[in-house]
Design a protein around this motif. Structure first.
Motif, PDB file in Angstrom:
ATOM      1  N   GLU A   1      -8.826   4.633  22.508  1.00 42.16           N
ATOM      2  CA  GLU A   1      -8.090   4.096  23.654  1.00 42.16           C
ATOM      3  C   GLU A   1      -7.710   2.630  23.490  1.00 42.16           C
ATOM      4  N   ASP A   2      -8.268   1.966  22.514  1.00 46.05           N
ATOM      5  CA  ASP A   2      -8.008   0.537  22.324  1.00 46.05           C
ATOM      6  C   ASP A   2      -6.744   0.347  21.484  1.00 46.05           C
ATOM      7  N   LYS A   3      -5.653   0.045  22.152  1.00 46.45           N
ATOM      8  CA  LYS A   3      -4.361  -0.126  21.468  1.00 46.45           C
ATOM      9  C   LYS A   3      -4.334  -1.397  20.621  1.00 46.45           C
ATOM     10  N   GLN A   4      -5.133  -2.393  20.986  1.00 46.01           N
ATOM     11  CA  GLN A   4      -5.170  -3.628  20.206  1.00 46.01           C
ATOM     12  C   GLN A   4      -5.723  -3.364  18.794  1.00 46.01           C
ATOM     13  N   LEU A   5      -6.754  -2.535  18.711  1.00 46.26           N
ATOM     14  CA  LEU A   5      -7.306  -2.195  17.391  1.00 46.26           C
ATOM     15  C   LEU A   5      -6.291  -1.415  16.566  1.00 46.26           C
ATOM     16  N   LEU A   6      -5.526  -0.553  17.214  1.00 44.56           N
ATOM     17  CA  LEU A   6      -4.479   0.183  16.505  1.00 44.56           C
ATOM     18  C   LEU A   6      -3.410  -0.779  16.003  1.00 44.56           C
ATOM     19  N   LEU A   7      -3.060  -1.740  16.821  1.00 45.57           N
ATOM     20  CA  LEU A   7      -2.067  -2.729  16.414  1.00 45.57           C
ATOM     21  C   LEU A   7      -2.569  -3.548  15.221  1.00 45.57           C
ATOM     22  N   GLU A   8      -3.826  -3.941  15.245  1.00 49.17           N
ATOM     23  CA  GLU A   8      -4.404  -4.677  14.109  1.00 49.17           C
ATOM     24  C   GLU A   8      -4.378  -3.828  12.839  1.00 49.17           C
ATOM     25  N   ALA A   9      -4.664  -2.536  12.979  1.00 50.89           N
ATOM     26  CA  ALA A   9      -4.614  -1.638  11.824  1.00 50.89           C
ATOM     27  C   ALA A   9      -3.184  -1.511  11.302  1.00 50.89           C
ATOM     28  N   CYS A  10      -2.215  -1.542  12.208  1.00 48.79           N
ATOM     29  CA  CYS A  10      -0.809  -1.478  11.799  1.00 48.79           C
ATOM     30  C   CYS A  10      -0.407  -2.720  11.007  1.00 48.79           C
ATOM     31  N   VAL A  11      -0.893  -3.873  11.429  1.00 50.42           N
ATOM     32  CA  VAL A  11      -0.613  -5.114  10.692  1.00 50.42           C
ATOM     33  C   VAL A  11      -1.198  -5.018   9.283  1.00 50.42           C
ATOM     34  N   CYS A  12      -2.415  -4.538   9.177  1.00 49.79           N
ATOM     35  CA  CYS A  12      -3.047  -4.359   7.862  1.00 49.79           C
ATOM     36  C   CYS A  12      -2.283  -3.339   7.030  1.00 49.79           C
ATOM     37  N   TRP A  13      -1.820  -2.270   7.672  1.00 50.12           N
ATOM     38  CA  TRP A  13      -1.046  -1.230   6.973  1.00 50.12           C
ATOM     39  C   TRP A  13       0.234  -1.837   6.383  1.00 50.12           C
ATOM     40  N   ARG A  14       0.928  -2.629   7.194  1.00 51.95           N
ATOM     41  CA  ARG A  14       2.175  -3.227   6.733  1.00 51.95           C
ATOM     42  C   ARG A  14       1.926  -4.151   5.544  1.00 51.95           C
ATOM     43  N   ARG A  15       0.892  -4.963   5.617  1.00 51.34           N
ATOM     44  CA  ARG A  15       0.575  -5.866   4.496  1.00 51.34           C
ATOM     45  C   ARG A  15       0.236  -5.070   3.236  1.00 51.34           C
ATOM     46  N   MET A  16      -0.558  -4.014   3.408  1.00 57.30           N
ATOM     47  CA  MET A  16      -0.932  -3.195   2.262  1.00 57.30           C
ATOM     48  C   MET A  16       0.305  -2.498   1.687  1.00 57.30           C
ATOM     49  N   PHE A  17       1.149  -1.961   2.542  1.00 60.07           N
ATOM     50  CA  PHE A  17       2.349  -1.262   2.094  1.00 60.07           C
ATOM     51  C   PHE A  17       3.251  -2.197   1.296  1.00 60.07           C
ATOM     52  N   TRP A  18       3.455  -3.413   1.793  1.00 57.48           N
ATOM     53  CA  TRP A  18       4.283  -4.372   1.069  1.00 57.48           C
ATOM     54  C   TRP A  18       3.682  -4.722  -0.284  1.00 57.48           C
ATOM     55  N   ALA A  19       2.376  -4.926  -0.315  1.00 62.44           N
ATOM     56  CA  ALA A  19       1.720  -5.278  -1.582  1.00 62.44           C
ATOM     57  C   ALA A  19       1.799  -4.124  -2.573  1.00 62.44           C
ATOM     58  N   MET A  20       1.582  -2.908  -2.096  1.00 64.67           N
ATOM     59  CA  MET A  20       1.621  -1.758  -2.995  1.00 64.67           C
ATOM     60  C   MET A  20       3.041  -1.517  -3.502  1.00 64.67           C
ATOM     61  N   THR A  21       4.026  -1.752  -2.648  1.00 63.12           N
ATOM     62  CA  THR A  21       5.419  -1.607  -3.075  1.00 63.12           C
ATOM     63  C   THR A  21       5.749  -2.624  -4.159  1.00 63.12           C
ATOM     64  N   GLY A  22       5.315  -3.851  -3.970  1.00 62.31           N
ATOM     65  CA  GLY A  22       5.531  -4.870  -4.983  1.00 62.31           C
ATOM     66  C   GLY A  22       4.771  -4.600  -6.269  1.00 62.31           C
ATOM     67  N   ALA A  23       3.598  -3.997  -6.139  1.00 61.19           N
ATOM     68  CA  ALA A  23       2.781  -3.703  -7.321  1.00 61.19           C
ATOM     69  C   ALA A  23       3.402  -2.619  -8.182  1.00 61.19           C
ATOM     70  N   GLN A  24       4.260  -1.800  -7.609  1.00 59.09           N
ATOM     71  CA  GLN A  24       4.910  -0.754  -8.402  1.00 59.09           C
ATOM     72  C   GLN A  24       5.732  -1.349  -9.540  1.00 59.09           C
ATOM     73  N   ASN A  25       6.247  -2.560  -9.345  1.00 58.94           N
ATOM     74  CA  ASN A  25       7.024  -3.225 -10.391  1.00 58.94           C
ATOM     75  C   ASN A  25       6.146  -3.803 -11.491  1.00 58.94           C
ATOM     76  N   LEU A  26       4.870  -4.025 -11.186  1.00 58.68           N
ATOM     77  CA  LEU A  26       3.970  -4.657 -12.155  1.00 58.68           C
ATOM     78  C   LEU A  26       3.049  -3.676 -12.858  1.00 58.68           C
ATOM     79  N   LEU A  27       2.570  -2.680 -12.136  1.00 54.66           N
ATOM     80  CA  LEU A  27       1.531  -1.796 -12.649  1.00 54.66           C
ATOM     81  C   LEU A  27       2.119  -0.444 -13.042  1.00 54.66           C
ATOM     82  N   CYS A  28       1.694   0.065 -14.169  1.00 59.03           N
ATOM     83  CA  CYS A  28       2.216   1.345 -14.646  1.00 59.03           C
ATOM     84  C   CYS A  28       1.729   2.488 -13.748  1.00 59.03           C
TER      85      CYS A  28
END
Length: 104
Positions: A42-69
């Motif tokens: 029921e805590d939407k704030q915790l979900l929002l925090e998880a979404c922020v972490c998801w976005r950061r992870m997604f961006w990093a993993m997308t960028g890592a595709q260019n570096l890592l085989c």
């Protein structure tokens, strides 16, 4: 100046290790945030925090595709968390369902 710049360039191994470490760090932060959000549904704030972490992870993993085989260990670690990612995204979409209906 060229020689000085060349001397201060990190080696490819250092760059790859840094990319892996950053991806792992962001994965761990997202994993904690997603687990906390799952535990307190029921805590939407915790979900929002998880979404922020998801976005950061997604961006990093997308960028890592260019570096890592494709066979790099980071991708198998990322794939191992597939069930957690699916549950998180299902919860996110269910939370947004009412709002998304208004835009469709």
């Amino acid at each position: 100046w060229y020689r000085d710049a060349l001397i201060h360039q990190p080696s490819p191994e250092v760059v790859l290790d840094d990319a892996r470490a950053r991806c792992r760090e962001l994965q761990a932060a997202w994993r904690v945030a997603a687990s906390r959000a799952q535990a307190a549904e029921e805590d939407k704030q915790l979900l929002l925090e998880a979404c922020v972490c998801w976005r950061r992870m997604f961006w990093a993993m997308t960028g890592a595709q260019n570096l890592l085989c494709p066979g790099d260990e980071i991708w198998s670690e990322f794939q191992a968390e597939k069930d957690l990612r699916v549950r998180f995204l299902e919860r996110l979409f269910l939370s947004l369902e009412g709002h998304l209906v208004d835009y469709v």
